[in-house]
Design an enzyme around this catalytic site. Structure first.
Site, PDB file in Angstrom:
ATOM      1  N   GLU A  67       0.865  -1.187   0.000  1.00 38.18           N
ATOM      2  CA  GLU A  67       0.000   0.000   0.000  1.00 38.18           C
ATOM      3  C   GLU A  67       0.898   1.233   0.000  1.00 38.18           C
ATOM      4  OE1 GLU A  67      -3.350   0.938  -0.307  1.00 38.18           O
ATOM      5  OE2 GLU A  67      -2.351   2.891  -0.253  1.00 38.18           O
ATOM      6  N   TYR A  95      -4.387   3.484   4.502  1.00 38.89           N
ATOM      7  CA  TYR A  95      -5.108   2.214   4.546  1.00 38.89           C
ATOM      8  C   TYR A  95      -6.611   2.470   4.428  1.00 38.89           C
ATOM      9  CZ  TYR A  95      -0.747   0.037   5.819  1.00 38.89           C
ATOM     10  OH  TYR A  95       0.536  -0.425   5.796  1.00 38.89           O
ATOM     11  N   GLY A  96      -7.271   1.626   3.646  1.00 32.88           N
ATOM     12  CA  GLY A  96      -8.715   1.792   3.453  1.00 32.88           C
ATOM     13  C   GLY A  96      -9.054   2.423   2.110  1.00 32.88           C
ATOM     14  N   THR A 109      -9.863   4.750  -1.166  1.00 32.92           N
ATOM     15  CA  THR A 109     -10.763   5.861  -1.471  1.00 32.92           C
ATOM     16  C   THR A 109     -11.973   5.890  -0.548  1.00 32.92           C
ATOM     17  OG1 THR A 109     -10.140   5.599  -3.795  1.00 32.92           O
ATOM     18  CG2 THR A 109     -12.092   6.939  -3.333  1.00 32.92           C
ATOM     19  N   HIS A 163     -45.170  -2.434  10.124  1.00 29.30           N
ATOM     20  CA  HIS A 163     -45.780  -1.101  10.117  1.00 29.30           C
ATOM     21  C   HIS A 163     -45.245  -0.315  11.320  1.00 29.30           C
ATOM     22  CE1 HIS A 163     -48.724   2.089   9.786  1.00 29.30           C
ATOM     23  NE2 HIS A 163     -48.910   1.980  11.096  1.00 29.30           N
TER      24      HIS A 163
END
Ligand SMILES: Cc1cc2nc3c(=O)[nH]c(=O)nc-3n(C[C@H](O)[C@H](O)[C@H](O)COP(=O)(O)OP(=O)(O)OC[C@H]3O[C@@H](n4cnc5c(N)ncnc54)[C@H](O)[C@@H]3O)c2cc1C
Length: 459
Positions: free
Chosen positions: A34, A38-39, A41, A441
């Site tokens: 990477e 981290y993670g 976009t 409902h």
């Protein structure tokens, strides 16, 4: 240093980390690369920060409407942009750190923080490290497209990434691009208190949607005070003192918008131009998307492409599904395919738009005989109770096979309610199954069976 692994994963987006964990859990030695946060976009500059900001904007909107609910606020609503940004930063930081901690704690995974480039079909370079593996998975995602627009070099502009650093209220934000990303920023900044103008090149915003959906979203944006300019076929940008002017006509006519800040939201490009794909022999299309087959395999036997970079999806859920397809096929000898996936996405303005399956225009083009049911949110009890009645729900089914063809829910809770329709489609069940389901409902979903009992031929 040369290192040998069973698999290399490039990119900690929405597919890579889960894929690495799955391979490592199955006893494979995995190298993970990477180059940024981290993670990817979604976590850092996409879904998570935008939805966090949309939530702050919603709070401001609801506070302004408090008196509609009989709640009296004693002073006017003020938005503190530094606190808005701090809240967003915390959500992002926690999520990014969660991915980082997870990856760093995985047995059998070695992390390499740096930029990966192919050296051969089975070799990747990261700085001085040379990594080798029989299987390489590319999850490099994409970035904002900066178009070759005359004058752009003279003015400063934001993209979805750089606007994340903004902790002040722009006086007048001009957004070029009337699609999903641009519209979310438009409504949120308007609700924070900025003047906002959206400029769209096409005759309509969100061009792939049906006319009633476009009209419904426009009404929502306009009710917030967002100005929308369409058919800006040939834009030019100029510096005008401390301001930015965007000319909308090629002829240099009078149509122009002058604002204080500019956000470009005109599309995405894949991060494939700096991967040295040619050294591995990986083929891309003309726009740089990596060509893959139905199982996400590239033309090179040792390489797969997953997530936005393969052009087969542009969402977090499609990227995650890519991971599932590849992992199940390679580790469980499954036979999962991208074409088994149904179209589904949201536009997270408030109230949101949720879309699944075919649009009316696509149904007409397909020549299928269809029935459609539609109901405005003003006749959905839950929406009335919540005082949020903008939008409508629409479902189309095949008149002969009874299959659900598509749906659009533009309205409060629509992003959740749509999933009963989507799941019925995944179950390959006829719409009559959903029509006979008894929903709770009061919910937005409870009207879906009712709508399916009011179907009329598609005009
Ligand atoms: C403003 C915005 C809002 C969005 N909102 C939504 C939403 O609400 N819902 C939704 O489903 N989707 C949304 N998306 C889309 C979503 O963010 C992406 O589809 C998703 O992140 C999938 O990306 P990915 O897994 O392909 O890769 P990404 O998340 O883009 O991650 C790719 C990773 O690869 C790394 N990388 C790239 N090149 C290299 C290299 N050469 N070497 C090492 N590492 C590299 C990058 O640093 C990055 O971390 C949004 C996008 C934007 C921009």
């Amino acid at each position: 240093m040369n290192r040998r692994f069973d698999a290399i994963v490039i990119g900690a987006g929405q597919a890579g980390p889960s894929l690495a964990a799955r391979f490592a859990g199955a006893g494979h030695k995995v190298a993970f690369v990477e180059r940024g946060r981290y993670g990817g976009t979604c976590v850092n500059t996409g879904c998570m920060p935008t939805k966090t900001l949309v939530a702050s904007a919603y709070a401001a909107h609801l506070a302004r409407r408090a008196a509609d609910y009989g709640v009296m606020l004693e002073s006017p609503v003020a938005v503190d942009m530094q606190r808005v940004k701090a809240r967003k930063d915390k959500v992002v930081r926690d999520a990014s750190w969660g991915v980082e901690k997870w990856l760093k704690g995985l047995p059998n995974v070695s992390l390499f923080e740096g930029h990966a480039r192919f050296a051969s079909p089975t070799t990747v370079r990261v700085g001085d490290d040379v990594l080798e593996a029989g299987r390489i998975f590319v999850n490099v995602g994409g970035r904002a497209l900066v178009p070759p627009m005359p004058g752009l070099e003279q003015v400063g502009f934001f993209t979805n990434s750089t606007i994340m650093d903004v902790d002040f209220l722009p006086d007048h934000l001009i957004i070029i691009g009337g699609s999903y990303i641009g519209l979310e920023f438009a409504q949120m900044y308007r609700r924070f208190g900025a003047q906002v103008t959206v400029i769209e090149k096409a005759p309509h915003i969100i061009a792939r949607e049906d006319a009633d959906v476009v009209q419904g979203v426009l009404e929502i944006l306009r009710s917030d005070g967002v100005v929308v300019e369409t058919s800006a076929e040939c834009m030019r940008v100029e510096k005008r003192g401390a301001h930015i002017a965007v000319k909308l006509d090629c002829a240099g006519g009078a149509r122009e918008v002058v604002g204080s800040h500019l956000l470009l939201a005109v599309g995405r490009v894949p991060n494939t131009d700096d991967l040295d794909l040619d050294k591995a022999g990986v083929k891309t299309d003309a726009r740089g998307y990596i060509l893959v087959d139905d199982k996400l395999h590239t033309n090179v036997p040792s390489i797969w492409a997953i997530g936005d970079c393969n052009g087969r999806g542009a969402f977090t859920h499609t990227s995650y599904n890519d991971y599932e397809i590849v992992a199940d096929n390679l580790l469980n000898a499954d036979n999962r395919r991208v074409t088994d996936r149904l179209t589904a996405y949201g536009l997270f303005v408030d109230p949101p738009l949720a879309r699944v399956g075919m649009s009316e225009a696509e149904i007409r083009k397909s020549g299928r005989r269809a029935l459609v049911g539609k109901r405005p949110m003003t006749s959905v009890g839950r929406a009335v109770e919540k005082g949020e009645t903008q939008g409508f729900m629409k479902i189309a089914v095949d008149a002969d096979s009874k299959e659900i063809l598509g749906a659009a829910i533009l309205g409060v809770g629509g992003d959740e309610a749509v999933h009963c329709i989507l799941d019925t489609m995944y179950a390959n069940a006829p719409y009559t199954v959903l029509q006979r389901a008894v929903h709770i409902h009061p919910t937005v979903s409870e009207l879906i069976p009712t709508i399916l009992g009011e179907l009329k031929p598609l005009a």
